[in-house]
Design a protein around this motif. Structure first.
Motif, PDB file in Angstrom:
ATOM      1  N   CYS A 149     -14.293  -7.682   6.461  1.00  0.00           N
ATOM      2  CA  CYS A 149     -15.343  -6.699   6.733  1.00  0.00           C
ATOM      3  C   CYS A 149     -15.138  -5.445   5.884  1.00  0.00           C
ATOM      4  CB  CYS A 149     -15.351  -6.352   8.222  1.00  0.00           C
ATOM      5  SG  CYS A 149     -16.541  -5.068   8.684  1.00  0.00           S
ATOM      6  N   LEU A 150     -13.887  -5.004   5.758  1.00  0.00           N
ATOM      7  CA  LEU A 150     -13.590  -3.844   4.920  1.00  0.00           C
ATOM      8  C   LEU A 150     -13.952  -4.113   3.464  1.00  0.00           C
ATOM      9  CD1 LEU A 150     -10.130  -2.859   6.443  1.00  0.00           C
ATOM     10  CD2 LEU A 150     -12.267  -1.590   6.689  1.00  0.00           C
ATOM     11  N   ASP A 151     -13.636  -5.334   3.009  1.00  0.00           N
ATOM     12  CA  ASP A 151     -13.939  -5.679   1.614  1.00  0.00           C
ATOM     13  C   ASP A 151     -15.436  -5.773   1.372  1.00  0.00           C
ATOM     14  OD1 ASP A 151     -11.217  -5.813   1.238  1.00  0.00           O
ATOM     15  OD2 ASP A 151     -11.117  -7.998   1.448  1.00  0.00           O
ATOM     16  N   ALA A 152     -16.181  -6.232   2.385  1.00  0.00           N
ATOM     17  CA  ALA A 152     -17.635  -6.390   2.223  1.00  0.00           C
ATOM     18  C   ALA A 152     -18.389  -5.084   2.380  1.00  0.00           C
ATOM     19  CB  ALA A 152     -18.159  -7.410   3.245  1.00  0.00           C
ATOM     20  N   SER A 153     -17.708  -4.051   2.886  1.00  0.00           N
ATOM     21  CA  SER A 153     -18.375  -2.762   3.088  1.00  0.00           C
ATOM     22  C   SER A 153     -17.490  -1.640   2.562  1.00  0.00           C
ATOM     23  CB  SER A 153     -18.691  -2.568   4.573  1.00  0.00           C
ATOM     24  OG  SER A 153     -19.428  -1.391   4.767  1.00  0.00           O
ATOM     25  N   PRO A 154     -17.342  -1.529   1.245  1.00  0.00           N
ATOM     26  CA  PRO A 154     -16.523  -0.446   0.694  1.00  0.00           C
ATOM     27  C   PRO A 154     -17.162   0.902   0.998  1.00  0.00           C
ATOM     28  CG  PRO A 154     -17.750  -1.551  -1.051  1.00  0.00           C
ATOM     29  CD  PRO A 154     -17.965  -2.352   0.188  1.00  0.00           C
ATOM     30  N   PRO A 155     -16.357   1.934   1.178  1.00  0.00           N
ATOM     31  CA  PRO A 155     -16.890   3.242   1.611  1.00  0.00           C
ATOM     32  C   PRO A 155     -17.575   4.013   0.486  1.00  0.00           C
ATOM     33  CG  PRO A 155     -14.515   3.374   1.354  1.00  0.00           C
ATOM     34  CD  PRO A 155     -14.885   1.939   1.111  1.00  0.00           C
ATOM     35  N   ARG A 156     -18.761   3.555   0.115  1.00  0.00           N
ATOM     36  CA  ARG A 156     -19.507   4.231  -0.933  1.00  0.00           C
ATOM     37  C   ARG A 156     -20.688   5.014  -0.353  1.00  0.00           C
ATOM     38  NH1 ARG A 156     -19.382  -1.283  -4.489  1.00  0.00           N
ATOM     39  NH2 ARG A 156     -17.208  -1.132  -5.190  1.00  0.00           N
ATOM     40  N   THR A 157     -21.594   4.306   0.304  1.00  0.00           N
ATOM     41  CA  THR A 157     -22.711   4.995   0.953  1.00  0.00           C
ATOM     42  C   THR A 157     -22.291   5.433   2.355  1.00  0.00           C
ATOM     43  OG1 THR A 157     -23.613   2.979   1.926  1.00  0.00           O
ATOM     44  CG2 THR A 157     -24.288   3.534  -0.321  1.00  0.00           C
ATOM     45  N   GLU A 158     -23.139   6.244   2.981  1.00  0.00           N
ATOM     46  CA  GLU A 158     -22.812   6.711   4.338  1.00  0.00           C
ATOM     47  C   GLU A 158     -22.730   5.558   5.323  1.00  0.00           C
ATOM     48  OE1 GLU A 158     -23.725   9.778   7.723  1.00  0.00           O
ATOM     49  OE2 GLU A 158     -24.324  10.242   5.719  1.00  0.00           O
ATOM     50  N   GLN A 159     -23.673   4.611   5.232  1.00  0.00           N
ATOM     51  CA  GLN A 159     -23.635   3.467   6.142  1.00  0.00           C
ATOM     52  C   GLN A 159     -22.368   2.652   5.937  1.00  0.00           C
ATOM     53  OE1 GLN A 159     -27.230   1.160   7.034  1.00  0.00           O
ATOM     54  NE2 GLN A 159     -26.168  -0.687   6.337  1.00  0.00           N
ATOM     55  N   GLN A 160     -21.990   2.445   4.686  1.00  0.00           N
ATOM     56  CA  GLN A 160     -20.773   1.676   4.416  1.00  0.00           C
ATOM     57  C   GLN A 160     -19.537   2.403   4.927  1.00  0.00           C
ATOM     58  OE1 GLN A 160     -21.277   1.175   0.144  1.00  0.00           O
ATOM     59  NE2 GLN A 160     -21.850  -0.969   0.406  1.00  0.00           N
ATOM     60  N   ARG A 161     -19.525   3.725   4.812  1.00  0.00           N
ATOM     61  CA  ARG A 161     -18.373   4.477   5.323  1.00  0.00           C
ATOM     62  C   ARG A 161     -18.246   4.317   6.833  1.00  0.00           C
ATOM     63  NH1 ARG A 161     -19.953   8.320   1.459  1.00  0.00           N
ATOM     64  NH2 ARG A 161     -21.153   9.498   3.009  1.00  0.00           N
ATOM     65  N   LEU A 162     -19.366   4.338   7.538  1.00  0.00           N
ATOM     66  CA  LEU A 162     -19.326   4.181   8.988  1.00  0.00           C
ATOM     67  C   LEU A 162     -18.848   2.790   9.376  1.00  0.00           C
ATOM     68  CD1 LEU A 162     -22.624   6.022  10.013  1.00  0.00           C
ATOM     69  CD2 LEU A 162     -20.282   6.864  10.178  1.00  0.00           C
ATOM     70  N   VAL A 163     -19.400   1.764   8.723  1.00  0.00           N
ATOM     71  CA  VAL A 163     -18.955   0.397   9.019  1.00  0.00           C
ATOM     72  C   VAL A 163     -17.478   0.244   8.681  1.00  0.00           C
ATOM     73  CG1 VAL A 163     -19.281  -2.035   8.417  1.00  0.00           C
ATOM     74  CG2 VAL A 163     -21.270  -0.552   8.696  1.00  0.00           C
ATOM     75  N   HIS A 164     -17.061   0.841   7.573  1.00  0.00           N
ATOM     76  CA  HIS A 164     -15.658   0.785   7.163  1.00  0.00           C
ATOM     77  C   HIS A 164     -14.759   1.401   8.237  1.00  0.00           C
ATOM     78  CE1 HIS A 164     -13.136  -0.090   3.611  1.00  0.00           C
ATOM     79  NE2 HIS A 164     -12.322   0.849   4.102  1.00  0.00           N
ATOM     80  N   SER A 165     -15.182   2.521   8.790  1.00  0.00           N
ATOM     81  CA  SER A 165     -14.362   3.187   9.809  1.00  0.00           C
ATOM     82  C   SER A 165     -14.248   2.333  11.077  1.00  0.00           C
ATOM     83  CB  SER A 165     -14.956   4.552  10.148  1.00  0.00           C
ATOM     84  OG  SER A 165     -16.184   4.430  10.847  1.00  0.00           O
ATOM     85  N   LEU A 166     -15.320   1.642  11.438  1.00  0.00           N
ATOM     86  CA  LEU A 166     -15.272   0.793  12.636  1.00  0.00           C
ATOM     87  C   LEU A 166     -14.299  -0.363  12.438  1.00  0.00           C
ATOM     88  CD1 LEU A 166     -19.093   0.635  13.492  1.00  0.00           C
ATOM     89  CD2 LEU A 166     -17.424   2.396  14.062  1.00  0.00           C
ATOM     90  N   ALA A 167     -14.318  -0.947  11.244  1.00  0.00           N
ATOM     91  CA  ALA A 167     -13.392  -2.048  10.964  1.00  0.00           C
ATOM     92  C   ALA A 167     -11.945  -1.553  10.929  1.00  0.00           C
ATOM     93  CB  ALA A 167     -13.765  -2.708   9.638  1.00  0.00           C
TER      94      ALA A 167
END
Length: 284
Positions: A149-167
């Motif tokens: 999940c972290l690899d599929a959502s690198p912290p680039r956009t705001e949405q990706q940063r949020l998903v990254h933090s949850l993972a």
């Protein structure tokens, strides 16, 4: 009416019950020798003992109705609902969530595996897969899914940063389950750095500080105990400052995915769901 009122007043002044009982001797009771009394010591009007057989019949009837409702065949989904799920490419994802909530985590994993064919859903499905593995007490597989999940959502956009933090938070819980407290703390800190409103990370940190204080107390290092409790207090306060009950929605293609929490084995984790509400062609 006035005469009745005066009669009640005279009985009250005499210390007698307002309504005289129909039986004041054991011989007059429905069950010989049994006269129930109230809190004031006076006989009450209900002179019959409770009917245990009636209570038993009521309990048996409730059990039968519950069993009938559980074993009743479930209704099939309406065809328009199935079409909506297929159009949003979320059939397997939604089935997996339903099975997860029912406690059938193995079947949920099978549905999540099929849902990975939809590229836009990959990070959300991987997080839920990790939750299913965690609920099955398989931390290695859970950690692998969270990492995907972290690899599929690198912290680039705001949405990706949020998903990254949850993972990161979910992965930290697995590391703590494994007894790796230092990596767990680092993951919690990283989650809070990306998303200061990651309330489960603050809560998990607070729990860790409390457990550290208890270990220090048991080891006789009493001077280090108050700082740990102070840090725990601050973390719990930070958790309370977050309006976690407000919905947080992520866009996965046409599908809106909502962040929620679930309990996986011994901890509360972040989980993704969708109610598949369609308004003007957009799924909310």
């Amino acid at each position: 009416r006035a005469q009745t009122k005066h009669s009640f007043a005279r009985r009250r002044e005499a210390g007698k019950p307002i309504e005289p009982p129909t039986a004041v001797r054991a011989a007059d009771a429905v069950v010989p020798g049994w006269i129930p009394t109230g809190t004031d010591g006076h006989p009450v009007r209900h002179l019959s003992p409770p009917d245990e057989s009636k209570l038993g019949r009521l309990e048996a009837d409730l059990k039968r109705k519950f069993a009938d409702s559980v074993t009743a065949p479930s209704l099939d989904l309406r065809q328009p609902r199935i079409d909506e799920m297929a159009e949003a490419q979320a059939v397997e994802f939604l089935r997996g969530n339903e099975l997860f909530d029912k406690g059938d985590h193995l079947a949920a994993l099978a549905e999540y595996e099929a849902a990975l064919k939809v590229a836009a859903l990959v990070p959300y499905v991987q997080l839920n897969r990790g939750n299913a593995f965690k609920a099955l007490l398989r931390p290695v597989e859970a950690a692998a899914c969270y990492q995907l999940c972290l690899d599929a959502s690198p912290p680039r956009t705001e949405q990706q940063r949020l998903v990254h933090s949850l993972a990161l938070l979910n992965l930290g819980l697995v590391r703590e389950d494994e007894g790796r407290l230092q990596p767990a703390m680092q993951l919690y800190n990283a989650a809070l750095a990306l998303n200061p409103k990651c309330h489960l990370a603050s809560k998990a940190r607070g729990h860790m500080h409390v457990r550290n204080a208890q270990r220090l107390q048991a080891s006789g290092v009493s001077k280090s105990v108050p700082p740990q409790y102070e840090m725990a207090f601050n973390m719990y306060g930070r958790t309370l400052d977050v309006d976690w009950q407000l919905p947080r929605v992520f866009r996965a293609g046409k599908l809106a995915v909502r962040m929620e929490t679930r309990t996986a084995w011994n901890a509360e984790v972040y989980h993704f769901t969708s109610n598949l509400t369609c308004i003007n062609g957009e799924y909310l």
